[in-house]
Design a protein around this motif. Structure first.
Motif, mmCIF file in Angstrom:
data_model
loop_
_atom_site.group_PDB
_atom_site.id
_atom_site.type_symbol
_atom_site.label_atom_id
_atom_site.label_comp_id
_atom_site.label_asym_id
_atom_site.label_seq_id
_atom_site.Cartn_x
_atom_site.Cartn_y
_atom_site.Cartn_z
ATOM 1 N N SER A 1 4.404 3.431 -1.385
ATOM 2 C CA SER A 1 5.445 3.500 -2.419
ATOM 3 C C SER A 1 6.810 3.225 -1.801
ATOM 4 O O SER A 1 7.022 3.465 -0.606
ATOM 5 C CB SER A 1 5.456 4.893 -3.046
ATOM 6 N N LYS B 1 0.815 -1.218 0.000
ATOM 7 C CA LYS B 1 0.000 0.000 0.000
ATOM 8 C C LYS B 1 0.853 1.275 0.000
ATOM 9 O O LYS B 1 0.319 2.376 -0.038
ATOM 10 C CB LYS B 1 -0.895 0.037 1.243
ATOM 11 N N THR C 1 -8.262 4.309 4.009
ATOM 12 C CA THR C 1 -8.364 5.637 3.397
ATOM 13 C C THR C 1 -7.799 5.613 1.981
ATOM 14 O O THR C 1 -7.062 4.704 1.610
ATOM 15 C CB THR C 1 -7.556 6.667 4.203
ATOM 16 N N SER C 2 -8.132 6.653 1.211
ATOM 17 C CA SER C 2 -7.649 6.695 -0.168
ATOM 18 C C SER C 2 -6.165 7.057 -0.205
ATOM 19 O O SER C 2 -5.417 6.590 -1.033
ATOM 20 C CB SER C 2 -8.457 7.695 -0.978
ATOM 21 N N ASN C 3 -5.709 7.912 0.754
ATOM 22 C CA ASN C 3 -4.289 8.234 0.765
ATOM 23 C C ASN C 3 -3.591 7.630 1.971
ATOM 24 O O ASN C 3 -3.511 8.238 3.043
ATOM 25 C CB ASN C 3 -4.062 9.738 0.691
ATOM 26 N N PHE C 4 -3.106 6.422 1.764
ATOM 27 C CA PHE C 4 -2.519 5.644 2.856
ATOM 28 C C PHE C 4 -1.285 6.334 3.450
ATOM 29 O O PHE C 4 -1.137 6.418 4.672
ATOM 30 C CB PHE C 4 -2.154 4.254 2.320
ATOM 31 N N ALA C 5 -0.403 6.842 2.578
ATOM 32 C CA ALA C 5 0.836 7.470 3.053
ATOM 33 C C ALA C 5 0.545 8.679 3.938
ATOM 34 O O ALA C 5 1.148 8.849 4.998
ATOM 35 C CB ALA C 5 1.713 7.873 1.877
ATOM 36 N N GLU C 6 -0.421 9.513 3.521
ATOM 37 C CA GLU C 6 -0.766 10.711 4.304
ATOM 38 C C GLU C 6 -1.363 10.334 5.650
ATOM 39 O O GLU C 6 -1.071 10.957 6.669
ATOM 40 C CB GLU C 6 -1.762 11.582 3.530
ATOM 41 N N THR C 7 -2.221 9.319 5.630
ATOM 42 C CA THR C 7 -2.830 8.854 6.882
ATOM 43 C C THR C 7 -1.741 8.382 7.849
ATOM 44 O O THR C 7 -1.737 8.749 9.026
ATOM 45 C CB THR C 7 -3.808 7.680 6.602
ATOM 46 N N TYR D 1 8.270 6.137 -0.005
ATOM 47 C CA TYR D 1 7.753 6.382 1.344
ATOM 48 C C TYR D 1 8.262 5.334 2.346
ATOM 49 O O TYR D 1 8.501 5.636 3.507
ATOM 50 C CB TYR D 1 6.223 6.463 1.361
#
Length: 253
Positions: free
Chosen positions: A194, A192, A224-230, A197
């Motif tokens: 990159s 999930k 969530t749609s943005n896993f890295a941000e979460t 990241y």
């Protein structure tokens, strides 16, 4: 009183580790020696087997102790540090608990884990530690315990050298090396995240295996749609609570 009831009063069954032994490849040599030593000790019912593992919080000491027991296919028990009312158990009482647990588990294939031993062993110039005040008693515990024990501590600086000499192994648990940490993050995030990241988070020293496995598990459930941000947001909340510097977002340029 039933033995199981007594055992429950002084120990709790160790939780299933969320890491694997492979995650400790960076201390493979020590891991093999400890396993061989414990295996022999259990086979020959050797007395006075004590291993000390120390290092900064969150490097996986508790997990590692649980994994050793798992690899040996034996039960691991932690000496309780909270009573049934949720109050912290005093150091003297925890020493008493370990003595009681030793009696109850005698002859069984088990491992006792004594976590956060600072409150028992750390003295100061002004005051002797609980272990020093009960020196003969502590020495006897370290010499005659029937069930192998793993003692965990954040540091050994306050421990009397007379006690340190009685441990068969002393291991400083290092921080996970970068490549092991990236591998752990890759494994936990299941594709999930990159690679950029993964590396970005792996470089953060204060993101310990314990924080990583817990936070990533929760983030995955949030879907969530943005896993890295979460993840970034959640990691930063945890680090903030520990007064550690926050992680900056990754700038791809």
């Amino acid at each position: 009183l039933n033995e199981n009831v007594l055992l429950k009063s002084c120990t709790e069954v160790a939780q299933v580790p969320s890491l694997q032994l492979d995650d400790f490849a960076h201390i493979a040599g020590m891991k093999e020696m400890m396993l061989t030593y414990l295996q022999q000790a259990l086979k020959h019912h050797q007395k006075g087997v004590n291993l000390l593992i120390y290092g900064v919080p969150g490097t996986g000491k508790t997990e590692f102790a649980g994994l050793l027991a798992q690899a040996l296919e034996i039960s691991a028990y932690n000496i309780t540090y909270m009573d049934s009312d949720g109050d912290v158990v005093k150091a003297e009482q925890r020493l008493n608990y370990s003595r009681l647990a030793q009696m109850l588990l005698n002859g069984k294939q088990a491992l006792l884990i004594f976590d956060e031993i600072e409150d028992v062993f750390n003295g100061s110039l002004m005051e002797r530690s609980v272990a020093q005040k009960n020196k003969a008693w502590t020495n006897q515990l370290l010499e005659n315990n029937n069930v192998p024990m793993i003692w965990l501590s954040n540091s050994v600086s306050g421990i009397d050298p007379a006690f340190l000499r009685r441990f068969d192994f002393i291991l400083e648990m290092p921080d996970l090396p970068l490549k092991n940490k990236s591998a752990l993050i890759t494994q936990l995030t299941e594709g999930k995240l990159s690679q950029a990241y993964v590396q970005h988070f792996a470089k953060v020293r204060s993101l310990t295996p314990a924080i990583l496995s817990r936070t990533i598990r929760v983030a995955k459930e949030l879907n969530t749609s943005n896993f890295a941000e979460t993840l970034l947001m959640m990691f930063n909340q945890t680090l903030k609570s520990q007064n550690k510097p926050k992680i900056e977002p990754l700038v791809l340029g």
